[in-house]
Motif scaffolding. Sequence first.
Motif, PDB file in Angstrom:
ATOM      1  N   VAL A   1      -1.332  12.837  -9.870  1.00 31.72           N
ATOM      2  CA  VAL A   1      -1.677  11.428  -9.658  1.00 31.72           C
ATOM      3  C   VAL A   1      -2.469  11.300  -8.361  1.00 31.72           C
ATOM      4  CG1 VAL A   1      -0.766   9.090  -9.409  1.00 31.72           C
ATOM      5  CG2 VAL A   1       0.415  10.749 -10.876  1.00 31.72           C
ATOM      6  N   ARG A   2      -3.761  11.014  -8.505  1.00 25.40           N
ATOM      7  CA  ARG A   2      -4.655  10.996  -7.347  1.00 25.40           C
ATOM      8  C   ARG A   2      -4.730   9.620  -6.698  1.00 25.40           C
ATOM      9  NH1 ARG A   2      -4.613  16.225  -6.337  1.00 25.40           N
ATOM     10  NH2 ARG A   2      -5.303  17.475  -8.111  1.00 25.40           N
ATOM     11  N   ARG A   3      -4.619   8.557  -7.506  1.00 24.57           N
ATOM     12  CA  ARG A   3      -4.717   7.201  -6.957  1.00 24.57           C
ATOM     13  C   ARG A   3      -3.407   6.805  -6.275  1.00 24.57           C
ATOM     14  NH1 ARG A   3      -5.062   3.246 -10.757  1.00 24.57           N
ATOM     15  NH2 ARG A   3      -4.001   4.647 -12.204  1.00 24.57           N
ATOM     16  N   ASN A   4      -3.519   5.882  -5.360  1.00 24.55           N
ATOM     17  CA  ASN A   4      -2.330   5.375  -4.671  1.00 24.55           C
ATOM     18  C   ASN A   4      -1.747   4.221  -5.475  1.00 24.55           C
ATOM     19  OD1 ASN A   4      -0.357   4.908  -2.752  1.00 24.55           O
ATOM     20  ND2 ASN A   4      -1.688   3.596  -1.509  1.00 24.55           N
ATOM     21  N   ILE A   5      -0.988   4.556  -6.507  1.00 21.18           N
ATOM     22  CA  ILE A   5      -0.386   3.534  -7.364  1.00 21.18           C
ATOM     23  C   ILE A   5       1.132   3.618  -7.273  1.00 21.18           C
ATOM     24  CG2 ILE A   5      -2.322   3.409  -8.978  1.00 21.18           C
ATOM     25  CD1 ILE A   5      -0.694   5.214 -10.874  1.00 21.18           C
ATOM     26  N   PRO A   6       1.810   2.512  -7.566  1.00 20.14           N
ATOM     27  CA  PRO A   6       3.277   2.529  -7.520  1.00 20.14           C
ATOM     28  C   PRO A   6       3.865   3.457  -8.579  1.00 20.14           C
ATOM     29  CG  PRO A   6       2.445   0.268  -7.541  1.00 20.14           C
ATOM     30  CD  PRO A   6       1.285   1.163  -7.856  1.00 20.14           C
ATOM     31  N   VAL A   7       4.886   4.190  -8.187  1.00 20.05           N
ATOM     32  CA  VAL A   7       5.592   5.079  -9.105  1.00 20.05           C
ATOM     33  C   VAL A   7       7.094   4.869  -8.915  1.00 20.05           C
ATOM     34  CG1 VAL A   7       6.036   7.473  -9.789  1.00 20.05           C
ATOM     35  CG2 VAL A   7       3.750   6.812  -8.998  1.00 20.05           C
ATOM     36  N   VAL A   8       7.794   4.752 -10.023  1.00 20.86           N
ATOM     37  CA  VAL A   8       9.258   4.666  -9.991  1.00 20.86           C
ATOM     38  C   VAL A   8       9.811   5.855 -10.763  1.00 20.86           C
ATOM     39  CG1 VAL A   8      11.288   3.353 -10.703  1.00 20.86           C
ATOM     40  CG2 VAL A   8       9.289   2.153  -9.793  1.00 20.86           C
ATOM     41  N   CYS A   9      10.690   6.604 -10.132  1.00 20.99           N
ATOM     42  CA  CYS A   9      11.338   7.743 -10.781  1.00 20.99           C
ATOM     43  C   CYS A   9      12.744   7.358 -11.225  1.00 20.99           C
ATOM     44  CB  CYS A   9      11.425   8.933  -9.831  1.00 20.99           C
ATOM     45  SG  CYS A   9       9.860   9.764  -9.562  1.00 20.99           S
ATOM     46  N   ILE A  10      13.082   7.719 -12.441  1.00 17.19           N
ATOM     47  CA  ILE A  10      14.433   7.508 -12.954  1.00 17.19           C
ATOM     48  C   ILE A  10      15.109   8.861 -13.117  1.00 17.19           C
ATOM     49  CG2 ILE A  10      15.804   6.677 -14.908  1.00 17.19           C
ATOM     50  CD1 ILE A  10      13.689   4.633 -15.489  1.00 17.19           C
ATOM     51  N   ASP A  11      16.291   8.986 -12.530  1.00 13.98           N
ATOM     52  CA  ASP A  11      17.116  10.176 -12.761  1.00 13.98           C
ATOM     53  C   ASP A  11      16.512  11.453 -12.182  1.00 13.98           C
ATOM     54  OD1 ASP A  11      19.650  10.723 -13.822  1.00 13.98           O
ATOM     55  OD2 ASP A  11      18.823  11.684 -15.586  1.00 13.98           O
ATOM     56  N   ARG A  12      15.645  11.335 -11.200  1.00 11.94           N
ATOM     57  CA  ARG A  12      15.049  12.520 -10.587  1.00 11.94           C
ATOM     58  C   ARG A  12      14.455  12.173  -9.222  1.00 11.94           C
ATOM     59  NH1 ARG A  12      16.511  15.231 -12.962  1.00 11.94           N
ATOM     60  NH2 ARG A  12      15.423  16.382 -14.555  1.00 11.94           N
ATOM     61  N   LYS A  13      14.707  13.005  -8.218  1.00 12.75           N
ATOM     62  CA  LYS A  13      14.103  12.826  -6.905  1.00 12.75           C
ATOM     63  C   LYS A  13      12.955  13.818  -6.755  1.00 12.75           C
ATOM     64  CE  LYS A  13      18.678  11.835  -4.993  1.00 12.75           C
ATOM     65  NZ  LYS A  13      19.780  12.365  -4.154  1.00 12.75           N
ATOM     66  N   PRO A  14      11.724  13.342  -6.569  1.00  6.52           N
ATOM     67  CA  PRO A  14      10.598  14.267  -6.410  1.00  6.52           C
ATOM     68  C   PRO A  14      10.665  15.012  -5.090  1.00  6.52           C
ATOM     69  CG  PRO A  14       9.886  12.021  -6.024  1.00  6.52           C
ATOM     70  CD  PRO A  14      11.307  11.939  -6.488  1.00  6.52           C
ATOM     71  N   LYS A  15      10.077  16.189  -5.042  1.00  5.98           N
ATOM     72  CA  LYS A  15      10.136  17.018  -3.836  1.00  5.98           C
ATOM     73  C   LYS A  15       9.212  16.512  -2.734  1.00  5.98           C
ATOM     74  CE  LYS A  15      11.537  21.471  -5.804  1.00  5.98           C
ATOM     75  NZ  LYS A  15      11.120  22.854  -6.102  1.00  5.98           N
ATOM     76  N   GLU A  16       7.985  16.121  -3.112  1.00  2.48           N
ATOM     77  CA  GLU A  16       6.957  15.899  -2.112  1.00  2.48           C
ATOM     78  C   GLU A  16       6.889  14.469  -1.580  1.00  2.48           C
ATOM     79  OE1 GLU A  16       4.869  18.141  -0.764  1.00  2.48           O
ATOM     80  OE2 GLU A  16       5.828  19.765  -1.857  1.00  2.48           O
ATOM     81  N   ASN A  17       6.794  13.491  -2.487  1.00  7.33           N
ATOM     82  CA  ASN A  17       6.459  12.132  -2.078  1.00  7.33           C
ATOM     83  C   ASN A  17       7.702  11.312  -1.763  1.00  7.33           C
ATOM     84  OD1 ASN A  17       5.383   9.575  -1.712  1.00  7.33           O
ATOM     85  ND2 ASN A  17       3.805   9.885  -3.266  1.00  7.33           N
ATOM     86  N   LYS A  18       7.920  11.038  -0.489  1.00  5.94           N
ATOM     87  CA  LYS A  18       9.092  10.273  -0.071  1.00  5.94           C
ATOM     88  C   LYS A  18       8.889   8.765  -0.242  1.00  5.94           C
ATOM     89  CE  LYS A  18      10.444  13.818   3.257  1.00  5.94           C
ATOM     90  NZ  LYS A  18      10.695  14.140   4.684  1.00  5.94           N
TER      91      LYS A  18
END
Length: 335
Positions: A138-155
């Motif tokens: 994902v190159r654009r700065n758009i809102p992202v919501v994660c369900i049931d998973r914590k991503p490693k990179e993007n805090k």
Amino acid sequence: MDKKNLSIKEIAEISGVSVATVSRVINQNGRFSKETEKKVLEVIKSNNYKTNLVAKSLRMQQTNTIGVIVPDIKNEFFASIVSEIEEYFFEEENYTVFICNSNGEKGKELDYLASLDSKGVDGLIYISGYDDTLHTSVRRNIPVVCIDRKPKENKEIAIIESDNLEGGYQATSLLIEKGCENIVVLKSEKETSTNIDRFEGYRKAIEEYNMSLNEELIINLKKTHFDYAKDAINKLLEKNIKFDGIFAVNDWLALGALYSLKDNNFKISEDVKIVGFDNVSISKYSYPNITTINQNKKLMGRTAAKTLLDLINNKQTKNNIHIKLPINKIYRGTT
């Protein structure tokens, strides 16, 4: 009046308000009373008015679309969440929802993320996928919501999840309180945040009750499916490893364990007690039915949808959004 796609000017005339007011109501931007909003929306609904989304997207730099990445749409747990998200955005907010089923394949997930990004979606909901793919696709700065998973990179990404650590703790504590002294934990070998937290709950309960952590009873599976759990319990029985309780990190694992024990003539709940996780239909309709930790799937989907829409509309920032939803025990026949 013949139902047609009226202009904003005609909507304003019928409603008895200005064109500017109609525009504010449609775009949910600016000041207007609840009474005015209701009047305008009733005229819009009764006349099948549809906004010119192309013009609107150019003007507002929004496409009124979101993307949803799901690892297995056939899985009841994920399907329930996706259904709630789709209903909220499509039925209530007039958004188009692109639902992408990755089948748990990392390559497919990456391709879908890149495709949704290129389509200009206003935001993404990412359900239980890999924890290292978002920042690469994902190159654009758009809102992202994660369900049931914590991503490693993007805090900065919003996270919606059940209280998995508390769920693992309550499941294991229940088994201990029911008299179990040797408790198997069936979990994935993958180091996902959900898997880690549920196991940490198990570990916490074992330690708090002054029991020893037995490495032989910690079963790491390549896949969290029925057959893998059934085979794992069969192997424990073949090795004559003693156990009287099983905590499975999902209900399908609990069902696999249940069938293994039944095939080997164990009395469920008397000889061995079982607690699952998720509260999907198979836990209710198996025999005996399975005690489990319930996740509120509808609340999870709706909370994620509302959070994403607030982010899209700049009603909140992405900093420190980490919502843990409560879990609860469902007592059934395996305990």
